[in-house]
Design a protein around this motif. Structure first.
Motif, PDB file in Angstrom:
ATOM      1  N   GLY A  77     -18.053   9.084   8.210  1.00 29.74           N
ATOM      2  CA  GLY A  77     -18.255   8.606   6.962  1.00 29.74           C
ATOM      3  C   GLY A  77     -17.065   8.625   6.132  1.00 29.74           C
ATOM      4  O   GLY A  77     -16.824   8.626   4.983  1.00 29.74           O
ATOM      5  N   TYR A  78     -15.919   8.870   6.866  1.00 29.54           N
ATOM      6  CA  TYR A  78     -14.555   8.702   6.307  1.00 29.54           C
ATOM      7  C   TYR A  78     -13.662   7.670   6.791  1.00 29.54           C
ATOM      8  O   TYR A  78     -14.066   7.202   7.697  1.00 29.54           O
ATOM      9  CB  TYR A  78     -13.621  10.277   6.444  1.00 29.54           C
ATOM     10  N   ARG A  79     -12.569   7.427   6.047  1.00 27.38           N
ATOM     11  CA  ARG A  79     -11.770   6.251   6.581  1.00 27.38           C
ATOM     12  C   ARG A  79     -10.527   7.064   6.957  1.00 27.38           C
ATOM     13  O   ARG A  79      -9.817   7.848   6.373  1.00 27.38           O
ATOM     14  CB  ARG A  79     -11.380   5.447   5.397  1.00 27.38           C
ATOM     15  N   LEU A  80      -9.542   6.381   7.991  1.00 27.31           N
ATOM     16  CA  LEU A  80      -8.327   6.463   8.171  1.00 27.31           C
ATOM     17  C   LEU A  80      -7.645   5.416   8.330  1.00 27.31           C
ATOM     18  O   LEU A  80      -7.827   4.500   9.116  1.00 27.31           O
ATOM     19  CB  LEU A  80      -8.117   7.415   9.741  1.00 27.31           C
ATOM     20  N   ARG A  81      -6.634   5.429   7.620  1.00 25.38           N
ATOM     21  CA  ARG A  81      -5.811   4.238   7.676  1.00 25.38           C
ATOM     22  C   ARG A  81      -4.371   4.797   8.004  1.00 25.38           C
ATOM     23  O   ARG A  81      -3.806   6.039   7.663  1.00 25.38           O
ATOM     24  CB  ARG A  81      -5.581   3.376   6.264  1.00 25.38           C
ATOM     25  N   PHE A  82      -3.515   4.060   8.437  1.00 25.28           N
ATOM     26  CA  PHE A  82      -2.085   4.262   8.755  1.00 25.28           C
ATOM     27  C   PHE A  82      -1.020   3.164   8.692  1.00 25.28           C
ATOM     28  O   PHE A  82      -1.332   2.155   8.947  1.00 25.28           O
ATOM     29  CB  PHE A  82      -1.715   4.980   9.849  1.00 25.28           C
ATOM     30  N   GLY A  83       0.190   3.370   8.243  1.00 29.69           N
ATOM     31  CA  GLY A  83       1.255   2.395   8.212  1.00 29.69           C
ATOM     32  C   GLY A  83       2.551   2.965   7.592  1.00 29.69           C
ATOM     33  O   GLY A  83       2.755   4.282   7.660  1.00 29.69           O
ATOM     34  N   PRO A  84       3.571   2.069   7.341  1.00 27.50           N
ATOM     35  CA  PRO A  84       4.916   2.861   7.343  1.00 27.50           C
ATOM     36  C   PRO A  84       4.974   3.251   5.873  1.00 27.50           C
ATOM     37  O   PRO A  84       4.150   2.985   4.841  1.00 27.50           O
ATOM     38  CB  PRO A  84       5.863   1.251   7.344  1.00 27.50           C
TER      39      PRO A  84
ATOM     40  N   CYS B 125     -11.452   8.150  -3.004  1.00 27.22           N
ATOM     41  CA  CYS B 125     -10.507   9.401  -3.029  1.00 27.22           C
ATOM     42  C   CYS B 125      -9.541   9.249  -1.881  1.00 27.22           C
ATOM     43  O   CYS B 125      -9.890   9.369  -0.839  1.00 27.22           O
ATOM     44  CB  CYS B 125     -11.134  10.707  -3.216  1.00 27.22           C
ATOM     45  N   VAL B 126      -8.336   9.066  -2.290  1.00 29.16           N
ATOM     46  CA  VAL B 126      -7.331   8.776  -1.104  1.00 29.16           C
ATOM     47  C   VAL B 126      -6.340  10.082  -1.110  1.00 29.16           C
ATOM     48  O   VAL B 126      -5.705  10.449  -1.846  1.00 29.16           O
ATOM     49  CB  VAL B 126      -6.474   7.548  -1.461  1.00 29.16           C
ATOM     50  N   LEU B 127      -6.315  10.704   0.230  1.00 27.31           N
ATOM     51  CA  LEU B 127      -5.645  11.685   0.423  1.00 27.31           C
ATOM     52  C   LEU B 127      -4.698  11.145   1.466  1.00 27.31           C
ATOM     53  O   LEU B 127      -4.614  10.715   2.546  1.00 27.31           O
ATOM     54  CB  LEU B 127      -6.392  12.781   1.196  1.00 27.31           C
ATOM     55  N   THR B 128      -3.235  11.320   0.855  1.00 25.91           N
ATOM     56  CA  THR B 128      -2.151  10.691   1.555  1.00 25.91           C
ATOM     57  C   THR B 128      -1.290  11.697   2.314  1.00 25.91           C
ATOM     58  O   THR B 128      -0.827  12.693   1.594  1.00 25.91           O
ATOM     59  CB  THR B 128      -1.193  10.027   0.739  1.00 25.91           C
ATOM     60  N   LEU B 129      -0.736  11.581   3.476  1.00 22.78           N
ATOM     61  CA  LEU B 129      -0.053  12.417   4.361  1.00 22.78           C
ATOM     62  C   LEU B 129       1.215  11.634   4.582  1.00 22.78           C
ATOM     63  O   LEU B 129       1.135  10.569   5.091  1.00 22.78           O
ATOM     64  CB  LEU B 129      -0.835  12.716   5.700  1.00 22.78           C
ATOM     65  N   ILE B 130       2.218  12.239   4.224  1.00 20.73           N
ATOM     66  CA  ILE B 130       3.843  11.641   4.506  1.00 20.73           C
ATOM     67  C   ILE B 130       4.261  12.113   5.838  1.00 20.73           C
ATOM     68  O   ILE B 130       4.199  13.349   5.694  1.00 20.73           O
ATOM     69  CB  ILE B 130       4.684  12.012   3.371  1.00 20.73           C
ATOM     70  N   ASP B 131       4.350  11.449   6.591  1.00 17.83           N
ATOM     71  CA  ASP B 131       4.935  11.919   7.934  1.00 17.83           C
ATOM     72  C   ASP B 131       6.346  11.568   8.192  1.00 17.83           C
ATOM     73  O   ASP B 131       6.707  10.257   8.202  1.00 17.83           O
ATOM     74  CB  ASP B 131       3.940  11.268   9.132  1.00 17.83           C
TER      75      ASP B 131
ATOM     76  N   VAL C 220      -5.009   8.456   4.282  1.00 21.39           N
ATOM     77  CA  VAL C 220      -3.924   7.461   4.630  1.00 21.39           C
ATOM     78  C   VAL C 220      -2.458   8.203   5.215  1.00 21.39           C
ATOM     79  O   VAL C 220      -2.043   9.091   4.318  1.00 21.39           O
ATOM     80  CB  VAL C 220      -3.702   6.689   3.227  1.00 21.39           C
ATOM     81  N   LEU C 221      -2.097   7.769   6.345  1.00 22.49           N
ATOM     82  CA  LEU C 221      -1.009   8.530   6.897  1.00 22.49           C
ATOM     83  C   LEU C 221       0.074   7.421   6.612  1.00 22.49           C
ATOM     84  O   LEU C 221      -0.018   6.192   7.235  1.00 22.49           O
ATOM     85  CB  LEU C 221      -1.223   8.780   8.433  1.00 22.49           C
ATOM     86  N   ARG C 222       1.151   7.748   5.825  1.00 25.04           N
ATOM     87  CA  ARG C 222       2.490   7.121   5.596  1.00 25.04           C
ATOM     88  C   ARG C 222       3.559   7.600   6.552  1.00 25.04           C
ATOM     89  O   ARG C 222       3.894   8.861   6.391  1.00 25.04           O
ATOM     90  CB  ARG C 222       2.611   6.862   4.325  1.00 25.04           C
ATOM     91  N   CYS C 223       3.994   6.823   7.669  1.00 25.40           N
ATOM     92  CA  CYS C 223       4.997   7.033   8.703  1.00 25.40           C
ATOM     93  C   CYS C 223       6.542   6.725   8.329  1.00 25.40           C
ATOM     94  O   CYS C 223       6.376   5.536   8.026  1.00 25.40           O
ATOM     95  CB  CYS C 223       4.328   6.926   9.827  1.00 25.40           C
ATOM     96  N   ILE C 224       7.404   7.445   8.627  1.00 21.70           N
ATOM     97  CA  ILE C 224       8.693   6.805   8.774  1.00 21.70           C
ATOM     98  C   ILE C 224       9.067   6.014  10.103  1.00 21.70           C
ATOM     99  O   ILE C 224       9.671   5.035  10.148  1.00 21.70           O
ATOM    100  CB  ILE C 224       9.605   8.019   8.262  1.00 21.70           C
ATOM    101  N   HIS C 225       8.357   6.762  11.142  1.00 25.27           N
ATOM    102  CA  HIS C 225       8.801   6.216  12.587  1.00 25.27           C
ATOM    103  C   HIS C 225       7.502   5.596  12.966  1.00 25.27           C
ATOM    104  O   HIS C 225       6.186   5.888  12.797  1.00 25.27           O
ATOM    105  CB  HIS C 225       9.012   7.496  13.271  1.00 25.27           C
TER     106      HIS C 225
END
Length: 110
Positions: A93-100, A18-24, A67-72
């Motif tokens: 027990g969770y994952r954190l990924r980030f990228g553009p 289950c992927v929770l996405t944050l738009i930053d 999952v954190l999706r960043c503009i900057h």
């Protein structure tokens, strides 16, 4: 329903993740890091309280990724924060990924 912290949710049926996405969209500074920490904590509370499963019952048996999706592009301080958060979430027990957000960060020269 309480604020959840994430912008989108998706269930990968193949992996069960289950992927929770944050738009930053904000530039990196101390306030931004604090606000991001609060958003991540909201995601965790939404999962751990079971509130997430009221609207997404199929997510109950899977693993979770934030999952954190960043503009900057994250600066040095932001990268250190994100790596520390990744380690802590991994231990829980969770994952954190980030990228553009797109193919590249807005402030990265092509």
């Amino acid at each position: 329903m309480e604020q959840q912290g994430f912008d989108t949710i998706a269930l990968d049926r193949a992996s069960g993740e289950c992927v929770l996405t944050l738009i930053d969209h904000l530039p990196w500074d101390a306030q931004h890091l604090y606000d991001l920490q609060q958003r991540i904590n909201l995601c965790l509370r939404t999962i751990e309280s079971g509130e997430l499963f009221l609207s997404h019952p199929d997510a109950a048996d899977g693993e979770f990724a934030i999952v954190l999706r960043c503009i900057h592009e994250p600066d040095t301080e932001a990268r250190a924060f994100l790596e520390q958060a990744r380690e802590m979430l991994d231990e829980a027990g969770y994952r954190l990924r980030f990228g553009p957000l797109g193919s590249a960060y807005a402030d990265t020269s092509a």
